[in-house]
Design a protein around this motif. Structure first.
Motif, short mmCIF file in Angstrom:
data_model
loop_
_atom_site.label_atom_id
_atom_site.label_comp_id
_atom_site.label_asym_id
_atom_site.label_seq_id
_atom_site.Cartn_x
_atom_site.Cartn_y
_atom_site.Cartn_z
N VAL A 1 62.46 -70.00 51.90
CA VAL A 1 62.96 -69.55 50.95
C VAL A 1 63.94 -68.53 51.98
O VAL A 1 65.24 -68.36 52.53
CB VAL A 1 62.69 -68.46 50.22
CG1 VAL A 1 63.84 -67.76 49.12
CG2 VAL A 1 62.60 -69.09 48.86
N ASN A 2 63.03 -67.48 53.01
CA ASN A 2 63.47 -67.09 54.49
C ASN A 2 64.80 -67.66 55.60
O ASN A 2 65.81 -67.42 55.64
CB ASN A 2 63.28 -66.38 54.79
CG ASN A 2 63.16 -65.11 56.20
OD1 ASN A 2 63.55 -65.65 57.10
ND2 ASN A 2 63.62 -63.86 55.52
N ASN B 1 57.56 -69.57 50.18
CA ASN B 1 58.25 -68.43 50.33
C ASN B 1 58.95 -67.39 52.19
O ASN B 1 60.28 -67.47 51.45
CB ASN B 1 57.52 -66.85 50.03
CG ASN B 1 56.86 -66.34 49.20
OD1 ASN B 1 58.82 -66.37 48.19
ND2 ASN B 1 55.83 -66.84 48.07
N TYR C 1 63.57 -70.70 45.23
CA TYR C 1 63.06 -69.05 44.40
C TYR C 1 62.61 -69.42 43.23
O TYR C 1 61.71 -68.83 42.39
CB TYR C 1 64.56 -68.61 45.31
CG TYR C 1 64.79 -67.16 44.48
CD1 TYR C 1 64.11 -65.61 44.60
CD2 TYR C 1 65.30 -67.28 42.53
CE1 TYR C 1 64.34 -64.80 44.30
CE2 TYR C 1 65.31 -65.78 42.26
CZ TYR C 1 65.29 -65.07 42.53
OH TYR C 1 65.31 -63.43 41.89
N ASP C 2 63.66 -70.32 42.64
CA ASP C 2 63.04 -70.31 40.69
C ASP C 2 62.45 -71.08 41.19
O ASP C 2 61.98 -71.32 39.94
CB ASP C 2 64.85 -71.44 40.60
CG ASP C 2 66.14 -70.42 40.77
OD1 ASP C 2 65.79 -69.49 40.61
OD2 ASP C 2 66.78 -70.89 40.56
N LEU D 1 59.10 -68.73 41.57
CA LEU D 1 59.36 -67.79 39.58
C LEU D 1 59.17 -68.87 38.77
O LEU D 1 58.31 -68.10 37.88
CB LEU D 1 60.68 -66.99 40.01
CG LEU D 1 60.96 -66.57 40.98
CD1 LEU D 1 62.25 -65.75 40.80
CD2 LEU D 1 59.41 -65.09 40.59
N ALA E 1 67.86 -72.18 49.00
CA ALA E 1 66.81 -71.10 49.05
C ALA E 1 66.50 -71.03 47.08
O ALA E 1 65.74 -70.52 47.31
CB ALA E 1 67.67 -69.17 49.95
N MET E 2 67.80 -70.91 46.92
CA MET E 2 67.50 -70.29 45.71
C MET E 2 66.95 -71.68 44.72
O MET E 2 65.94 -71.13 43.72
CB MET E 2 69.34 -69.85 44.89
CG MET E 2 69.84 -69.15 45.45
SD MET E 2 69.07 -67.55 45.45
CE MET E 2 68.58 -67.46 43.41
N ASP F 1 55.10 -65.19 42.87
CA ASP F 1 56.08 -64.47 43.31
C ASP F 1 56.82 -64.87 44.68
O ASP F 1 56.91 -65.50 45.21
CB ASP F 1 55.58 -62.52 43.89
CG ASP F 1 56.14 -61.49 44.41
OD1 ASP F 1 57.36 -61.75 43.53
OD2 ASP F 1 55.62 -60.83 45.82
N VAL F 2 58.10 -64.07 44.78
CA VAL F 2 58.70 -64.63 45.82
C VAL F 2 58.67 -63.85 46.88
O VAL F 2 59.17 -62.64 45.82
CB VAL F 2 60.15 -64.66 45.20
CG1 VAL F 2 61.50 -65.14 46.11
CG2 VAL F 2 60.44 -65.61 44.18
N SER F 3 59.17 -63.35 48.47
CA SER F 3 58.84 -62.42 48.65
C SER F 3 60.54 -62.67 49.80
O SER F 3 60.56 -63.15 50.37
CB SER F 3 57.69 -62.70 49.82
OG SER F 3 57.82 -61.68 51.32
N LEU F 4 60.62 -61.24 49.41
CA LEU F 4 62.19 -61.42 50.45
C LEU F 4 62.36 -60.33 51.15
O LEU F 4 62.30 -59.41 51.16
CB LEU F 4 63.11 -61.12 48.84
CG LEU F 4 63.56 -61.97 47.32
CD1 LEU F 4 64.25 -61.25 47.03
CD2 LEU F 4 63.99 -62.56 48.01
#
Length: 162
Positions: A13-14, A10, A57-58, A61, A53-54, A66-69
């Motif tokens: 991703v950020n 997570n 993310y994928d 999921l 990042a995606m 969960d994905v923390s944005l």
């Protein structure tokens, strides 16, 4: 999945979205100093970072996590020269490599073989990213203050497609 691995993914991703912001900032710098080829090259790089990042993310999921944005930090880089911009990008790629390696270490510790397999793509990608960023630094260093050569390099790097 292991909580530590999920938390690190997570966070990554950020970091990948921040990387895109950083590269857009570098692209803006090159636009302002009238080097559109470099600006385009770093804009393509920003798009690549968003794709990274995606992917994470994928993956999260797809594994029912969960994905923390979280908020993306403001880019605080004051660039003065093309070489400084290239060095900033190179420094950042090494940082991202270290972060990916931390996630891999956690996945190994957790015996999370699926995430290890997933991260292999990122490790290979980071090898390419570091090579590209180092090549950019070396090329700009070789040019020194030769504006004509910088112009030619600008034309060369501007041919990169997304």
């Amino acid at each position: 999945m292991n909580k530590k691995v999920v938390d690190l993914l997570n966070a990554q991703v950020n970091k990948e979205f921040f990387s895109a912001y950083l590269y857009l900032g570098i692209s803006k710098f090159f636009t302002k100093i009238n080097l559109p080829g470099f600006a385009s090259w770093y804009k393509v790089q920003a798009q690549e970072e968003q794709e990274h990042a995606m992917k994470i993310y994928d993956y999260l999921l797809d594994n029912d996590e969960d994905v923390s944005l979280d908020q993306i930090a403001k880019v605080k880089v004051n660039l003065k020269t093309p070489l400084a911009a290239a060095k900033e990008a190179d420094k950042h790629e090494h940082y991202i490599t270290g972060e990916i390696e931390k996630i891999m270490d956690a996945a190994i510790e957790a015996k999370d073989y699926r995430t290890q397999l997933f991260l292999n793509w990122f490790i290979t990608e980071q090898e390419e990213e570091e090579r590209n960023s180092k090549d950019m630094v070396v090329k700009i260093e070789m040019l020194g203050d030769d504006c004509k050569s910088l112009y030619l390099l600008d034309k060369e790097v501007g041919s990169r497609k997304g």
